[in-house]
Motif scaffolding. Structure first.
Motif, PDB file in Angstrom:
ATOM      1  N   THR A 133      -7.310  -1.881  -9.530  1.00 37.32           N
ATOM      2  CA  THR A 133      -6.297  -2.649 -10.256  1.00 37.32           C
ATOM      3  C   THR A 133      -6.649  -2.753 -11.730  1.00 37.32           C
ATOM      4  N   ILE A 144      -6.698   0.066   3.728  1.00 37.24           N
ATOM      5  CA  ILE A 144      -5.945  -0.999   3.051  1.00 37.24           C
ATOM      6  C   ILE A 144      -4.497  -0.970   3.516  1.00 37.24           C
ATOM      7  N   SER A 198       0.217  -2.930  -8.310  1.00 35.99           N
ATOM      8  CA  SER A 198      -1.243  -2.994  -8.203  1.00 35.99           C
ATOM      9  C   SER A 198      -1.727  -4.433  -8.127  1.00 35.99           C
ATOM     10  N   SER A 209       0.840  -1.215   0.000  1.00 35.12           N
ATOM     11  CA  SER A 209       0.000   0.000   0.000  1.00 35.12           C
ATOM     12  C   SER A 209       0.863   1.250   0.000  1.00 35.12           C
ATOM     13  N   ILE A 214      -7.068   4.330  -0.680  1.00 37.43           N
ATOM     14  CA  ILE A 214      -6.396   3.221   0.001  1.00 37.43           C
ATOM     15  C   ILE A 214      -6.336   3.504   1.502  1.00 37.43           C
ATOM     16  N   THR A 262     -10.461  -2.384  -4.502  1.00 41.51           N
ATOM     17  CA  THR A 262      -9.124  -2.800  -4.946  1.00 41.51           C
ATOM     18  C   THR A 262      -9.194  -3.493  -6.303  1.00 41.51           C
ATOM     19  N   LEU A 290      -3.459  -6.268  -5.013  1.00 40.37           N
ATOM     20  CA  LEU A 290      -4.759  -6.938  -5.158  1.00 40.37           C
ATOM     21  C   LEU A 290      -4.699  -8.360  -4.608  1.00 40.37           C
TER      22      LEU A 290
END
Lengths: 660, 176
Positions: free
Chosen positions: B96, B79, B149, B14, B74, B92, B153
């Motif tokens: 992504t 996250i 990303s 993150s 985020i 997310t 994820l």
């Protein structure tokens, strides 16, 4: 809380996703014209919008197409025009072309500001955009796609097309760098003199032709100027005066005696000495003019007594002055008479390019002869021969009014002799003021000629049609634009609506041509509403003479010129004072475009250079001795340091594109 | 409570994502700096190329703004701190997908512009050294972005599944 923040951020994200989408939508009539219905032009089956919006900014709410006077105007037919309505000329036009005209101008907004604001919205708020001094912006934005290319629509503007065909130089002057035409310009009365030299004739005759009125004078003058012409006559009058000065100091009697003797010996054919300066016999050069200015400067008692009846203690005489400090560059025009250096290539102080004898675009303010001329002006100013405050931009006074028009006011102590200004208004300011021929000079050969550089030109004003407009709106705007190049449109824009004019009578100008004649109602109304200022009345009340795309005619000006003004025209026309024009074959006599269309790359390069008003300010500092500048070589260096070579190259390229 | 390794990885990814967003934003601001010389001193082809490059810059800048907003989301969905809930999980996935599509688009365009840039003759421009840094850096940046990303994820998915399993277990115990 966090969920709320997350929701807000998500919303922002969605908005930014949508906002960044390209706007592919065509602009519809509801954003720029309010057009709801179409109407057919019966002649050509071309669909016109019912109404169009005009944004014509002139920096003064009195001068727009909307009537802004508190007092309503009653026309001869009883129609009352009140505040908020279109002015009579524009009511007439909308009736004639069958398209409603809506003025969306912010009434006091300056044209350049209007353009900046309108550009931010993609010129979507009106169909027509116009104003003063925006030709360069119109071409620039046009090349970026914001205005239509008028060349693509000449078939719908037959009268304007014909006008361009008959005036190819005008067509070139308004062509942008991409070869297109985006605006119709305001064209002044081309082919006519603009400003001329004027002077108080009685001062010349009183001082030179007789000693009867001369008073004792105690004024003195320390000589600085050393003269220019060393090849015209056997002797130079400035050198003679300087030699006669005692320890470099001149008195009136010495200066006058030397001048009179010089005239007698050099010009035995003249009936009297004043003939060297006045009338069609005038043949003085700049040195002979400066010699006269010296005598004038040294005669405050004589001249104040001449004007007021008594000697006025503390009188200040300004042999040469300009109308106001913002016109200070008129002093630089004197440089032309030191050997024929061109100063302005068009009718604008900012027009500092001209064509040299080889037809090359040349920057005048950096030429050797121009810079040398600055040194001469410095010396002349140091002798007190130029009005002391001419270049002080903080001084907003009207010097012409001060030095010409207040002789009879109690306590008046300042008097001016000679200026360079418009014929009609200047000859009207004082009964003794007449036009005088310009000093003789050489220009394109060794022959001495009368030459005056200032003539009437294509102006950097005009209007254009937004590319965001609908087809119907464009058609309506084209019809409007073309109207001004019809006989009827030409007359209404130059002279006003038919109710301002005599029905069966024409006015004959000093050039022998006939023009529409103002009727008594018009003249009485101008007196009532504008103290007789017919130009201001026609513009502010009737709505004509607004600087949109049209050809101005001299017939209007002739009608408010007094007898001495007519004599001024006759003097210059009879003698055939040479001037510049668009059609001249000799490049030294050719006008250059009022503005140059430059690419955005060239514009970016110009922004990296330092050629601007700083150098001009330095020039006036040099002339007046008020700053650190003592020599014109310093001015030359300023230009070199500012990147003058690259500056000139850019404009040469621009000119080359426009004239291909 | 001690965080699991998977959560720690999610947290690290993150913060990497957030840092990359800042880098991308600064990159978009400086993208045209070197290219401006082409506009100022180049020939007509270089000027035309410069104007097209401005459109690409606009696209990169717009994308970088969104990346900064993504970074803020985020944080908003935590996250960067712990296992996500259902909204964080859905977010997310969407993030992504969007980043992957946009980055792939830019990764296709950058080499094309680089090739055109290298095709010009710069001998006429004084004191100018051509540099492909912005293209090379951009290509690397968006590749790293895609990888980050996707990894983020994956870690989110793993941690989310763990949460779901944990809920089932505790729900089962309470019903016993």
């Amino acid at each position: 809380m966090k969920k709320l923040i997350a929701l807000l951020l998500a919303t922002m994200l969605c908005l930014s996703l949508v906002a960044c989408q390209k706007d592919d939508q065509q602009t519809s009539g509801d954003t720029s014209g309010g057009q709801q219905e179409e109407q057919s032009d019966q002649q050509d089956d071309i669909k016109l919008a019912e109404s169009i919006k005009l944004n014509i900014a002139l920096g003064n709410n009195q001068r727009t197409i909307t009537y802004q006077q508190a007092t309503p105007l009653t026309l001869p037919d009883g129609t009352v025009v009140s505040q908020g309505s279109l002015k009579p000329t524009w009511l007439y036009i909308q009736d004639k072309i069958g398209v409603k005209l809506e003025d969306v101008t912010v009434q006091d907004q300056a044209a350049s500001e209007m353009m900046d604001v309108s550009a931010a919205t993609g010129f979507k708020n009106a169909t027509v955009y116009g104003g003063n001094s925006i030709a360069e912006q119109l071409m620039d934005y046009g090349a970026q796609g914001y205005f239509i290319n008028l060349k693509d629509y000449l078939d719908r503007m037959p009268n304007f097309a014909k006008y361009l065909e008959e005036n190819p130089d005008i067509e070139k002057a308004i062509t942008a760098y991409d070869g297109n035409i985006y605006h119709v310009p305001y064209v002044a009365e081309i082919g006519n003199y603009a400003r001329v030299f004027t002077a108080r004739q009685s001062w010349i005759t009183t001082l030179l032709d007789s000693k009867d009125s001369l008073k004792d004078e105690t004024a003195t003058l320390k000589v600085q100027y050393e003269g220019y012409w060393d090849n015209r006559h056997d002797k130079n009058v400035i050198e003679l005066q300087n030699e006669a000065a005692t320890n470099g100091v001149l008195t009136r009697d010495v200066a006058l005696d030397v001048l009179l003797q010089y005239i007698e010996e050099t010009y035995p054919e003249l009936e009297k000495p004043s003939d060297l300066y006045l009338g069609e016999t005038a043949k003085y050069d700049i040195d002979e003019l400066v010699a006269l200015w010296r005598v004038i400067k040294l005669s405050p008692n004589t001249l104040s007594a001449l004007e007021t009846g008594d000697v006025v203690e503390g009188t200040i005489i300004s042999p040469f002055f300009v109308r106001k400090s913002s016109y200070r560059e008129d002093v630089l025009r004197l440089i032309t008479y030191f050997g024929g250096q061109r100063v302005h290539g068009s009718d604008s102080y900012a027009s500092r390019f001209y064509l040299n004898e080889d037809g090359e675009l040349t920057f005048s303010y950096n030429e050797d002869k121009f810079l040398e001329g600055l040194d001469y002006l410095r010396d002349i100013y140091a002798e007190g021969l130029i009005h002391s405050e001419f270049s002080d931009l903080n001084n907003k006074d009207n010097f012409r009014d001060l030095l010409y028009a207040r002789d009879e006011e109690e306590g008046q102590k300042q008097f001016g002799f000679m200026t360079y200004d418009w014929i009609a208004s200047t000859t009207a300011s004082n009964e003794d003021v007449v036009a005088v021929l310009p000093p003789v000079t050489t220009l394109d050969s060794d022959e001495f000629i009368h030459f005056i550089e200032n003539t009437r030109t294509i102006k950097p004003d005009g209007w254009a049609i937004s590319a965001a407009a609908s087809e119907e709106e464009i058609n309506a705007a084209l019809k409007l634009f073309d109207f001004f190049f019809t006989e009827e449109g030409h007359i209404v824009q130059n002279y006003g609506i038919p109710q301002c004019l005599e029905e069966n009578e024409m006015f004959t100008g000093p050039d022998g041509k006939e023009y529409p004649k103002f009727n008594q109602w018009f003249l009485d109304s101008a007196n009532e509403f504008k103290n007789g200022d017919v130009s201001a009345f026609l513009r502010d009340f009737i709505g004509s003479l607004i600087p949109i795309g049209y050809q101005k005619e001299i017939g209007f000006e002739y009608q408010y010129t007094n007898e001495r003004g007519w004599e001024a025209w006759a003097l210059y026309q009879n003698v055939g004072v040479k001037s510049v024009s668009y059609g001249a074959t000799n490049p030294l006599y050719k006008l250059v475009p009022p503005v140059f269309s430059i690419t955005d790359q060239e514009s970016a390069i110009l922004n990296t250079l330092a050629i601007n008003e700083d150098q001009v300010e330095a020039m006036f500092s040099l002339i007046t001795g008020s700053g650190d500048y003592t020599s014109s070589e310093q001015i030359r260096q300023l230009y070199i340091d500012g990147g003058i070579e690259e500056y000139v190259n850019i404009y040469k390229q621009a000119y080359s594109r426009m004239t291909q | 409570m001690k965080r699991s390794a998977a959560v720690k990885i999610q947290i690290i990814l993150s913060y990497i994502f957030i840092i990359l967003s800042i880098v991308a934003f600064v990159y978009s601001l400086g993208f045209m700096t070197n290219g401006y010389q082409l506009f100022l001193k180049g020939n007509s082809e270089m000027v035309a190329y410069f104007k097209e490059l401005q459109l690409l810059n606009k696209e990169i800048f717009s994308f970088s703004i969104k990346l900064v907003i993504f970074s803020a989301l985020i944080v908003a969905f935590d996250i960067n701190k712990k296992e996500v809930g259902i909204f964080g999980f859905i977010y997310t996935i969407l993030q992504t997908a969007y980043i992957s599509v946009m980055s792939m688009s830019l990764l296709q365009k950058l080499p094309t512009y680089k090739a055109r840039y290298l095709g010009f003759d710069y001998s006429s421009i004084k004191d100018f050294t051509p540099s492909t840094f912005v293209f090379d850096f951009g290509s690397l940046l968006f590749k790293v972005y895609i990888v980050t990303s996707i990894l983020l994820l994956l870690s989110v998915i793993i941690n989310y599944i763990k949460v779901l399993k944990g809920v089932k277990k505790s729900g089962g115990l309470s019903n016993a």
